[in-house]
Design a protein around this motif. Structure first.
Motif, PDB file in Angstrom:
ATOM      1  N   THR A  59       0.799  -1.226   0.000  1.00  0.00           N
ATOM      2  CA  THR A  59       0.000   0.000   0.000  1.00  0.00           C
ATOM      3  C   THR A  59       0.833   1.278   0.000  1.00  0.00           C
ATOM      4  OG1 THR A  59      -0.189   0.001   2.427  1.00  0.00           O
ATOM      5  CG2 THR A  59      -1.908  -1.154   1.179  1.00  0.00           C
ATOM      6  N   ASP A 117       0.797  -3.743   6.235  1.00  0.00           N
ATOM      7  CA  ASP A 117      -0.520  -3.682   5.598  1.00  0.00           C
ATOM      8  C   ASP A 117      -1.541  -4.473   6.404  1.00  0.00           C
ATOM      9  OD1 ASP A 117       0.325  -2.005   3.595  1.00  0.00           O
ATOM     10  OD2 ASP A 117       0.857  -3.633   2.231  1.00  0.00           O
ATOM     11  N   ILE A 145      -5.756  -0.877   7.092  1.00  0.00           N
ATOM     12  CA  ILE A 145      -5.041  -0.202   6.007  1.00  0.00           C
ATOM     13  C   ILE A 145      -5.457  -0.772   4.657  1.00  0.00           C
ATOM     14  CG2 ILE A 145      -2.761   0.103   4.956  1.00  0.00           C
ATOM     15  CD1 ILE A 145      -1.633   0.422   7.764  1.00  0.00           C
ATOM     16  N   TYR A 182      -7.341   1.186   1.529  1.00  0.00           N
ATOM     17  CA  TYR A 182      -6.681   1.140   0.225  1.00  0.00           C
ATOM     18  C   TYR A 182      -7.605   0.523  -0.827  1.00  0.00           C
ATOM     19  CZ  TYR A 182      -2.800   0.386  -3.087  1.00  0.00           C
ATOM     20  OH  TYR A 182      -1.968   0.406  -4.194  1.00  0.00           O
TER      21      TYR A 182
END
Length: 228
Positions: free
Chosen positions: A97, A135, A139, A143
């Motif tokens: 990400t 990640d 998160i 994303y």
């Protein structure tokens, strides 16, 4: 009044031209239909791939290569396994990400392919993080939402780092065979892989190139014809 002596030969020539025109059109149509029905994508085994992308333990495998069993967690905190993709065609890739290089471009292109098959339940997408500790599920959720992922269709996943890196090297054959999945190991690849319903690799594509994305869409449709 006498009839023209050239009328019959003229009519004969016209009929001959029409006959060959219609015959040629029919032949072209038959060849087109036949080629579309019989064309199949290759099945990739380790011997068919650049050896630098293949783990030494499987480098000489000539047939029967399949994606290994896996267990990951997606952006909703749900467990994702090979059963999630049972009897499905799917496109896989690796990302992270915080990537500011190729990953944003890859995400845009993957979303483009998702859009083309958004109403096709047989086609799914799997993105695996190469920085799984960073990640986390929240998160990944943010994303995936930003990238337009459709719930249940495009899975952004995290999991055990060694497990993911083994998948990249020994199953998807997407990255250089250098490293052990340890703390200092890091992989980065622009590859998209097309996986069939038998967990076989049927294509590799540069996820940053528009022409490869168009080819991927075409190949997905070709692959679907195998199951008609």
């Amino acid at each position: 009044m006498k009839q023209s002596k050239t009328k019959k030969p003229y009519n004969s020539v016209v009929r001959t031209i029409l006959f060959f025109g219609i015959f040629s059109a029919l032949m072209i149509a038959i060849i087109y239909v036949f080629s579309n029905k019989t064309r199949k994508l290759p099945v990739y085994n380790p011997v068919d791939v650049n050896p630098r992308l293949v783990d030494k333990s499987i480098r000489n495998v000539k047939r029967g290569h399949k994606i290994a069993d896996f267990k990951l967690i997606n952006q909703f905190g749900d467990t994702v396994t090979q059963d999630t993709f049972k009897d499905k065609i799917y496109v896989a890739n690796f990302f992270f990400t915080s990537c500011q290089g190729i990953c944003p471009v890859m995400a845009v292109n993957m979303e483009d392919v998702q859009e083309a098959f958004k109403n096709d339940d047989d086609v799914l997408f799997l993105s695996m993080s190469v920085t799984p500790i960073k990640d986390s599920v929240p998160i990944l959720y943010a994303y995936a939402k930003e990238k337009g992922a459709i719930k249940g269709k495009w899975h952004f996943t995290t999991g055990d780092k060694k497990h993911i890196y083994n998948l990249a090297r020994k199953s998807y054959m997407a990255v250089l065979d250098e490293g052990d999945g340890g703390e200092q190991d890091f992989i980065h690849t622009e590859q998209f892989m097309l996986i069939d319903k038998k967990r076989q690799i049927r294509g590799f594509y540069d996820g940053t190139k528009p022409e490869d994305i168009e080819l991927l869409k075409k190949d997905i449709r070709t692959l679907e014809k195998e199951y008609e």
